[in-house]
Scaffold this motif. Structure first.
Motif, PDB file in Angstrom:
ATOM      1  N   PRO A  49      19.819  -3.434 -20.778  1.00 12.90           N
ATOM      2  CA  PRO A  49      19.158  -1.637 -21.724  1.00 12.90           C
ATOM      3  C   PRO A  49      17.328  -1.551 -21.809  1.00 12.90           C
ATOM      4  CG  PRO A  49      21.560  -2.238 -22.608  1.00 12.90           C
ATOM      5  CD  PRO A  49      20.906  -4.070 -21.188  1.00 12.90           C
ATOM      6  N   GLU A  50      17.432  -0.452 -21.645  1.00  9.07           N
ATOM      7  CA  GLU A  50      16.127   0.026 -22.295  1.00  9.07           C
ATOM      8  C   GLU A  50      15.355  -0.160 -22.681  1.00  9.07           C
ATOM      9  OE1 GLU A  50      12.053   1.276 -20.060  1.00  9.07           O
ATOM     10  OE2 GLU A  50      14.101   1.017 -19.194  1.00  9.07           O
ATOM     11  N   GLY A  51      16.008  -0.572 -23.932  1.00 11.00           N
ATOM     12  CA  GLY A  51      15.571  -0.648 -25.227  1.00 11.00           C
ATOM     13  C   GLY A  51      15.585  -2.279 -25.513  1.00 11.00           C
ATOM     14  N   ASP A  52      15.934  -2.957 -24.775  1.00 12.12           N
ATOM     15  CA  ASP A  52      17.058  -4.885 -24.554  1.00 12.12           C
ATOM     16  C   ASP A  52      14.995  -5.182 -23.325  1.00 12.12           C
ATOM     17  OD1 ASP A  52      18.255  -4.598 -26.181  1.00 12.12           O
ATOM     18  OD2 ASP A  52      19.987  -4.832 -25.060  1.00 12.12           O
ATOM     19  N   PHE A  53      15.005  -3.970 -23.291  1.00 12.17           N
ATOM     20  CA  PHE A  53      13.956  -4.853 -21.969  1.00 12.17           C
ATOM     21  C   PHE A  53      12.702  -4.417 -22.281  1.00 12.17           C
ATOM     22  CE2 PHE A  53      10.461  -3.981 -19.367  1.00 12.17           C
ATOM     23  CZ  PHE A  53      10.471  -5.168 -18.064  1.00 12.17           C
ATOM     24  N   GLU A  54      12.379  -3.726 -23.178  1.00 13.67           N
ATOM     25  CA  GLU A  54      11.180  -3.201 -24.043  1.00 13.67           C
ATOM     26  C   GLU A  54      11.380  -4.562 -24.577  1.00 13.67           C
ATOM     27  OE1 GLU A  54       8.610  -1.678 -23.556  1.00 13.67           O
ATOM     28  OE2 GLU A  54       9.922  -0.490 -21.271  1.00 13.67           O
ATOM     29  N   SER A  55      11.953  -5.075 -25.755  1.00 12.55           N
ATOM     30  CA  SER A  55      12.205  -5.617 -26.893  1.00 12.55           C
ATOM     31  C   SER A  55      11.716  -7.667 -25.813  1.00 12.55           C
ATOM     32  CB  SER A  55      13.452  -6.524 -27.703  1.00 12.55           C
ATOM     33  OG  SER A  55      13.131  -5.093 -28.044  1.00 12.55           O
ATOM     34  N   LEU A  56      12.528  -7.380 -24.917  1.00 14.15           N
ATOM     35  CA  LEU A  56      11.863  -8.593 -24.229  1.00 14.15           C
ATOM     36  C   LEU A  56      10.579  -8.955 -23.340  1.00 14.15           C
ATOM     37  CD1 LEU A  56      13.008 -11.009 -22.628  1.00 14.15           C
ATOM     38  CD2 LEU A  56      13.870  -9.757 -20.351  1.00 14.15           C
ATOM     39  N   TRP A  57      10.180  -7.613 -23.164  1.00 10.84           N
ATOM     40  CA  TRP A  57       8.921  -8.284 -22.348  1.00 10.84           C
ATOM     41  C   TRP A  57       8.133  -7.833 -23.642  1.00 10.84           C
ATOM     42  CZ3 TRP A  57       6.296  -8.348 -18.316  1.00 10.84           C
ATOM     43  CH2 TRP A  57       5.798  -7.773 -18.009  1.00 10.84           C
ATOM     44  N   LEU A  58       7.753  -7.381 -25.310  1.00 13.85           N
ATOM     45  CA  LEU A  58       6.810  -8.020 -25.760  1.00 13.85           C
ATOM     46  C   LEU A  58       7.092  -9.284 -25.986  1.00 13.85           C
ATOM     47  CD1 LEU A  58       7.999  -4.870 -28.697  1.00 13.85           C
ATOM     48  CD2 LEU A  58       6.094  -5.311 -26.720  1.00 13.85           C
ATOM     49  N   ILE A  59       8.315 -10.219 -25.643  1.00 13.44           N
ATOM     50  CA  ILE A  59       8.462 -11.084 -26.202  1.00 13.44           C
ATOM     51  C   ILE A  59       7.619 -11.975 -25.089  1.00 13.44           C
ATOM     52  CG2 ILE A  59       9.941 -13.672 -26.528  1.00 13.44           C
ATOM     53  CD1 ILE A  59      11.507 -10.736 -27.940  1.00 13.44           C
ATOM     54  N   LEU A  60       8.059 -11.834 -24.006  1.00  9.42           N
ATOM     55  CA  LEU A  60       7.326 -12.299 -22.647  1.00  9.42           C
ATOM     56  C   LEU A  60       5.884 -11.885 -22.878  1.00  9.42           C
ATOM     57  CD1 LEU A  60      10.150 -11.339 -20.507  1.00  9.42           C
ATOM     58  CD2 LEU A  60       9.555 -14.557 -21.654  1.00  9.42           C
ATOM     59  N   ASP A  61       5.563 -11.058 -23.516  1.00  5.29           N
ATOM     60  CA  ASP A  61       3.875 -10.746 -23.224  1.00  5.29           C
ATOM     61  C   ASP A  61       3.146 -10.803 -24.598  1.00  5.29           C
ATOM     62  OD1 ASP A  61       1.768  -9.690 -21.626  1.00  5.29           O
ATOM     63  OD2 ASP A  61       1.870  -7.536 -22.469  1.00  5.29           O
ATOM     64  N   ASP A  62       3.578 -12.138 -25.003  1.00  6.96           N
ATOM     65  CA  ASP A  62       2.666 -11.635 -26.357  1.00  6.96           C
ATOM     66  C   ASP A  62       1.302 -12.375 -26.532  1.00  6.96           C
ATOM     67  OD1 ASP A  62       1.729 -14.698 -25.011  1.00  6.96           O
ATOM     68  OD2 ASP A  62       3.405 -15.608 -26.814  1.00  6.96           O
ATOM     69  N   SER A  63       0.785 -12.349 -24.645  1.00 10.74           N
ATOM     70  CA  SER A  63      -0.536 -11.880 -25.821  1.00 10.74           C
ATOM     71  C   SER A  63      -1.558 -10.926 -25.475  1.00 10.74           C
ATOM     72  CB  SER A  63      -1.474 -12.963 -24.060  1.00 10.74           C
ATOM     73  OG  SER A  63      -1.169 -12.604 -22.961  1.00 10.74           O
ATOM     74  N   LYS A  64       0.023  -9.567 -25.646  1.00 11.79           N
ATOM     75  CA  LYS A  64      -0.334  -8.255 -24.956  1.00 11.79           C
ATOM     76  C   LYS A  64      -1.369  -7.848 -24.312  1.00 11.79           C
ATOM     77  CE  LYS A  64       1.701  -7.561 -28.347  1.00 11.79           C
ATOM     78  NZ  LYS A  64       2.948  -8.325 -28.221  1.00 11.79           N
TER      79      LYS A  64
END
Length: 119
Positions: A49-64
């Protein structure tokens, strides 16, 4: 969520994702954009789901940086390697460096034959 899905799908999906990531990384930077990452998950039927994807992306892209590398992805999913695996990787890397006489990053069969006898 994704970790559970991947563990059920198995090693083939993980290695397939690695190959896919390398293929779509045209400039060989080692990084994927958010859209490339999302597309890779769809190709391997790992839609979330899109909301879960956004959360996952924030975790993976911790360097922003708006990109993620495959190493970050695998560490996030599987965690760090244990000492046995790290030791094995070091041994394989050492052996590969010995075979790569010309330091080209690839080892032709001719060079392998010079070093290895299967008798």
């Amino acid at each position: 969520m994704l970790r559970d899905t991947l563990s059920k799908k198995g090693v083939r999906v993980i290695t397939g994702l690695g190959k896919y990531f390398r293929n779509i990384d045209k400039n060989r930077s080692g990084f994927l954009s958010q859209s490339d990452f999302k597309e890779a998950l769809k190709v391997f039927h790992l839609e979330i789901p899109e909301g879960d994807f956004e959360s996952l992306w924030l975790i993976l892209d911790d360097s922003k940086s708006d990109k993620v590398d495959y190493g970050e992805f695998t560490r996030a999913i599987f965690g760090e390697m244990n000492e046995y695996r790290k030791s094995f990787v070091r041994k394989v890397s050492f052996a590969y460096m010995k075979l790569d006489f010309n330091k080209t990053g690839s080892v032709p069969m001719v060079d392998i034959r010079k070093c290895y006898c299967a008798k």
